[in-house]
Scaffold this active site. Structure first.
Site, PDB file in Angstrom:
ATOM      1  N   SER A 174     -34.056  45.144 -15.345  1.00  0.00           N
ATOM      2  CA  SER A 174     -32.703  45.509 -14.943  1.00  0.00           C
ATOM      3  C   SER A 174     -31.658  44.846 -15.824  1.00  0.00           C
ATOM      4  O   SER A 174     -31.876  43.762 -16.375  1.00  0.00           O
ATOM      5  CB  SER A 174     -32.470  45.115 -13.482  1.00  0.00           C
ATOM      6  OG  SER A 174     -32.300  43.716 -13.368  1.00  0.00           O
ATOM      7  N   GLY A 196     -31.289  41.059 -17.166  1.00  0.00           N
ATOM      8  CA  GLY A 196     -31.140  40.898 -18.610  1.00  0.00           C
ATOM      9  C   GLY A 196     -29.942  40.045 -18.979  1.00  0.00           C
ATOM     10  O   GLY A 196     -30.012  39.215 -19.898  1.00  0.00           O
ATOM     11  N   GLU A 207     -34.500  45.609 -23.361  1.00  0.00           N
ATOM     12  CA  GLU A 207     -34.469  47.010 -22.934  1.00  0.00           C
ATOM     13  C   GLU A 207     -34.185  47.012 -21.448  1.00  0.00           C
ATOM     14  O   GLU A 207     -35.048  46.699 -20.632  1.00  0.00           O
ATOM     15  CB  GLU A 207     -35.804  47.694 -23.268  1.00  0.00           C
ATOM     16  CG  GLU A 207     -35.711  49.209 -23.263  1.00  0.00           C
ATOM     17  CD  GLU A 207     -36.244  49.819 -22.000  1.00  0.00           C
ATOM     18  OE1 GLU A 207     -35.447  50.013 -21.046  1.00  0.00           O
ATOM     19  OE2 GLU A 207     -37.444  50.103 -21.941  1.00  0.00           O
ATOM     20  N   CYS A 212     -36.661  53.870 -16.026  1.00  0.00           N
ATOM     21  CA  CYS A 212     -35.308  53.619 -16.533  1.00  0.00           C
ATOM     22  C   CYS A 212     -34.663  54.856 -17.126  1.00  0.00           C
ATOM     23  O   CYS A 212     -33.448  54.883 -17.331  1.00  0.00           O
ATOM     24  CB  CYS A 212     -35.324  52.478 -17.549  1.00  0.00           C
ATOM     25  SG  CYS A 212     -36.451  52.754 -18.925  1.00  0.00           S
TER      26      CYS A 212
END
Length: 486
Positions: free
Chosen positions: A232, A236, A251, A285
């Protein structure tokens, strides 16, 4: 399959050995499929991390000197070993994660393929000779491994996303200390037998399943040179704050739209949008988080999507071959779906299909596939990544309005557009603010050799997962300059 194979690994994989954690503690792994405790795994502590880092740094120095051709041979052997265990690893992953077993089989096969692909990529990781303004100098570039990577992976693709870092990392001469989630560690730990069989040197890879606090210890450890993360955006951001100037490949979350323009093939678009919304339970995602449909084709699209979803999506036991939608992985995701749909009803959106948890299953994580029409831009379904099996439909007045709605989001990972016009396709490729734009296919489409990651200026991170691009991100570009004159 509702029980674990006898050889299931529940210890830490630390520097080439399966060992109990230094904490002496264990945490339970509960299957979302059955609701039962299927394993109790060792909990890592600071002493385990310190040892893993110490061993990794020693092993990495020898590994980088081994040479790329020998490293490639080992990576090919890992791929071969995983291929021989596809069914076992896939069924183990489905039991702990919840996705249909056919999806798990595809995941494991792709993981094996990645080791083969990156073995070959590393053999072609070229430098170049550069012209110099000094006629007595010769300049050249080359790629060097960064060193020891701390890698944090998510629970939606446990073994595949482990491999997306470890395969290019090993191929380019790095060491990897991986923290998978403590609720889906079993397929990754089982795959360590494949690494041992392939002859991966002790210490080069360690797997320490832990919680968020342990992840913070990993990121901040002074012996960790670089960070790899898939997860998430909120997590991050915390990792980046902790990591400081360490190299990182991030990512993060997506909330990517599918845009259906007036000239789109409606049946194709509807099928792709539905497929992308329920694949892996929508816990992807690049799932269909927002569907933006031109108002002139809205009704036809909704009719087609409802017909396809009603006849195609089958919720149930993920080990049943007829099922293509299993349970959600955890209560947090299910509760988020509840919250988003509760608001949708309060705001008067049209819940056309599904809309809640499905009764009569072993756990309450089985969620009906849901289609919601009349979604507003300000709603939770539009503003947040639902991460569940829901298709939220927004309406655009024209192409400009569709672009405005799509680009208003703070995230920019992947998007898709459906159109029969080449000029419109090019316009949306250039103007949609996402790292990848897919034309006339699902927002969830990806290719094993495609560079995948977020657009600049958005909260989806940096770097690319996929193909040669990951090798670039996991290595240093170095330059040599030699004086050759008198």
């Amino acid at each position: 399959m509702t029980t674990l194979p006898a050889a299931t690994r529940t210890q830490l994989f630390l520097a080439g050995d399966f060992v109990d954690g230094s904490t002496g503690e264990q945490t339970d792994v509960v299957s979302p499929v059955t609701g039962q405790i299927i394993a109790s795994i060792a909990v890592p502590g600071q002493a385990d991390l310190d040892k893993a880092v110490e061993k990794a740094r020693v092993a990495q120095k020898a590994w980088r000197k081994l040479g790329v051709f020998e490293r490639a041979k080992v990576c090919h052997r890992i791929g071969d070993a995983i291929e021989r265990r596809v069914d076992e690893l896939a069924r183990l992953q489905t039991l702990e994660q919840g996705k249909p077993v056919a999806e798990s089989i595809a995941d494991i096969k792709e993981a094996a393929q990645l080791f083969h692909l990156h073995a070959e990529d590393a053999l072609r990781l070229y430098g170049e000779t550069l012209p110099s303004s000094d006629v007595d100098k010769r300049m050249f570039t080359y790629r060097a491994p960064v060193g020891t990577w701390g890698i944090i992976t998510p629970w939606n693709f446990p073994l595949l996303m482990f491999t997306e870092f470890v395969a290019p990392g090993l191929a380019t001469g790095n060491a990897c200390i991986v923290k998978p989630p403590s609720n889906t560690p079993l397929a990754v730990l089982a795959a360590m037998d494949c690494l041992l069989e392939a002859g991966v040197p002790d210490g080069l890879v360690s797997v320490l399943p832990g919680d968020g606090a342990f992840g913070s210890q990993l990121v901040s450890h002074p012996g960790i040179d670089a960070i790899g993360f898939i997860g998430s955006s909120a997590t991050g951001a915390k990792i980046v704050q902790t990591a400081g100037l360490k190299r990182s490949l991030m990512e993060c979350s997506g909330n990517g739209p599918i845009v259906v323009l007036e000239d789109a093939n409606i049946e194709r678009a509807a099928k792709a949008a539905v497929d992308s919304a329920f694949y892996c339970g929508g816990q992807v995602c690049c799932a269909t988080e927002r569907l933006i449909v031109h108002h002139r084709v809205h009704d036809a699209f909704v009719e087609s999507a409802l017909a396809y979803a009603s006849s195609h999506v089958v919720l149930g036991n993920p080990f049943d071959a007829s099922v293509n939608l299993g349970p959600l992985n955890n209560e947090g995701v299910a509760a988020k779906m509840d919250r988003h749909l509760d608001e949708a009803r309060r705001l008067g959106f049209d819940v056309l299909l599904g809309g809640g948890r499905s009764a009569g299953h072993p756990t309450d994580l089985y969620y009906d596939f849901t289609i919601v029409d009349g979604v507003s831009e300000a709603s939770l379904l539009s503003q947040e990544e639902s991460f569940g099996p829901v298709l939220p439909i927004l309406t655009a007045q024209d192409d400009d309005d569709a672009l405005r709605i799509a680009n208003a989001d703070r995230l920019g990972l992947q998007s898709a557009v459906f159109t029969e016009s080449l000029s419109k396709a090019y316009r949306f490729i250039e103007e949609l603010e996402t790292g990848q734009v897919i034309v006339n296919d699902s927002n969830g489409w990806w290719d094993i050799n495609m560079p995948f990651g977020g657009a600049g200026g958005k909260g989806t991170g940096w770097g690319r997962i996929g193909g040669m691009y990951t090798l670039h991100d996991m290595t240093d570009l170095r330059t040599g300059a030699i004086h050759v004159g008198s």
